[in-house]
Write an enzyme that holds these catalytic residues in place. Structure first.
Site, mmCIF file in Angstrom:
data_model
loop_
_atom_site.group_PDB
_atom_site.id
_atom_site.type_symbol
_atom_site.label_atom_id
_atom_site.label_comp_id
_atom_site.label_asym_id
_atom_site.label_seq_id
_atom_site.Cartn_x
_atom_site.Cartn_y
_atom_site.Cartn_z
ATOM 1 C CG HIS A 207 -2.065 -0.993 1.083
ATOM 2 N ND1 HIS A 207 -3.319 -0.763 1.601
ATOM 3 C CD2 HIS A 207 -2.137 -2.199 0.482
ATOM 4 C CE1 HIS A 207 -4.117 -1.783 1.333
ATOM 5 N NE2 HIS A 207 -3.416 -2.677 0.655
ATOM 6 C CB CYS A 238 -5.661 -0.854 5.473
ATOM 7 S SG CYS A 238 -6.012 -1.592 7.083
ATOM 8 C CG ASN A 247 -4.675 -1.793 -2.745
ATOM 9 O OD1 ASN A 247 -4.032 -2.609 -2.113
ATOM 10 N ND2 ASN A 247 -6.005 -1.740 -2.706
#
Length: 298
Positions: A207, A238, A247
């Site tokens: 990420h 997240c 991402n």
């Protein structure tokens, strides 16, 4: 020495969209079709988890039933247990993925069990998948840091990855779930895991919370890694990560890899159009810097 080619595992339609606001089924179908048209050969198209916990993925079976299947493209789905696996199989997936973490705290809060319990739960799924010939991929979250525990030892990541390998997964995706990794830490983690698991069976899933994902990948490219996970337009992120920006964008990775002379099989302008379109549908800023530039040129 860098690899001559990289396989991109596109997670936007699942890992990306599950952390965005809900979109219509037709928009998901269109996104997946556009990604395949752009040359992506591995697309995570949905998730067969409880709709109560992930309502954005409740229509995964319908989505898989509506997409235009491309020869040579593998469509996968996330499956937490045997019931999810059977639903995914009925929907016609080519492979499935199971998920655990390198952090006990994250595992407890994310899937309500210990790391060992999560791996034990996969056993019936693995047995059935082997019987019907469906390959299973494994995800390990929090390999470079946890929102609850902070630092995660690379040896802990290696131990979890080794257990997944022994269980029978064909590939293990190492996820920097909250995007805190830096190049030296990323390479140290990878080298440690690769001492227990063949590097050919490892993938990286970074990420970009702190803007380090491309640098982390570059630090690992000469270690033998040939599979990288990304999401078009940098979708997702997240929900437990402070300031999570999503991402790593597929467009940004493809641009860097092509600049290094590494083949991906991806048509970047077509990919950028897919990213721009889903960003408009979501009414969000395009998370890809390359995508933003190409949008002004098209």
């Amino acid at each position: 020495m860098y690899p001559s080619s990289i396989s991109i595992y596109e997670v936007g339609p699942r890992d990306g969209l599950q952390n965005e606001r809900p979109v219509a089924m037709r928009d998901k179908v269109q996104l997946i079709n556009h990604l395949a048209n752009a040359g992506l050969k591995r697309i995570e198209a949905g998730s067969f988890v409880s709709a109560k916990w992930v309502p954005q993925m409740a229509d995964s079976a319908a989505v898989l039933g509506q997409i235009t299947r491309h020869a040579g493209v593998r469509y996968s789905a996330l499956t937490p247990n045997l019931a999810g696996f059977e639903a995914a199989l009925a929907a016609g997936v080519d492979e499935v993925a199971v998920f655990t973490a390198a952090s006990e705290s994250f595992c407890q809060r994310n899937i309500n069990c210990s790391i060992q319990e999560s791996i034990t739960r996969f056993a019936p799924l693995m047995k059935q998948a082997k019987l019907v010939g469906i390959p299973v991929r494994g995800y390990v979250s929090c390999v470079l840091g946890c929102p609850y525990e902070g630092y995660i030892a690379p040896t802990q990541v290696a131990a979890v990855a080794q257990e997944l390998l022994q269980l029978g997964v064909y590939e293990i995706s190492l996820g920097d779930t909250i995007g805190v990794g830096t190049p030296l830490k990323a390479r140290n983690m990878l080298d440690t895991v690769a001492s227990k698991v063949p590097v050919a069976q490892l993938a990286l899933h970074f990420h970009d919370t702190y803007g380090q994902a491309l640098a982390n990948i570059l630090a690992c490219l000469d270690a033998g890694i040939t599979t990288l996970d990304t999401a078009v337009a940098g979708l997702g992120g997240c929900p437990y990560a402070r300031g999570a920006s999503g991402n790593l964008a597929t467009e940004d990775l493809v641009y860097m890899l092509h600049g290094l002379g590494i083949q991906t099989g991806v048509d970047l302008p077509n990919l950028a159009r897919a990213g721009a379109q889903i960003s408009q549908i979501l009414k969000r800023n395009n998370g890809s810097k390359v995508g933003q530039v190409l949008a002004t040129e098209q």
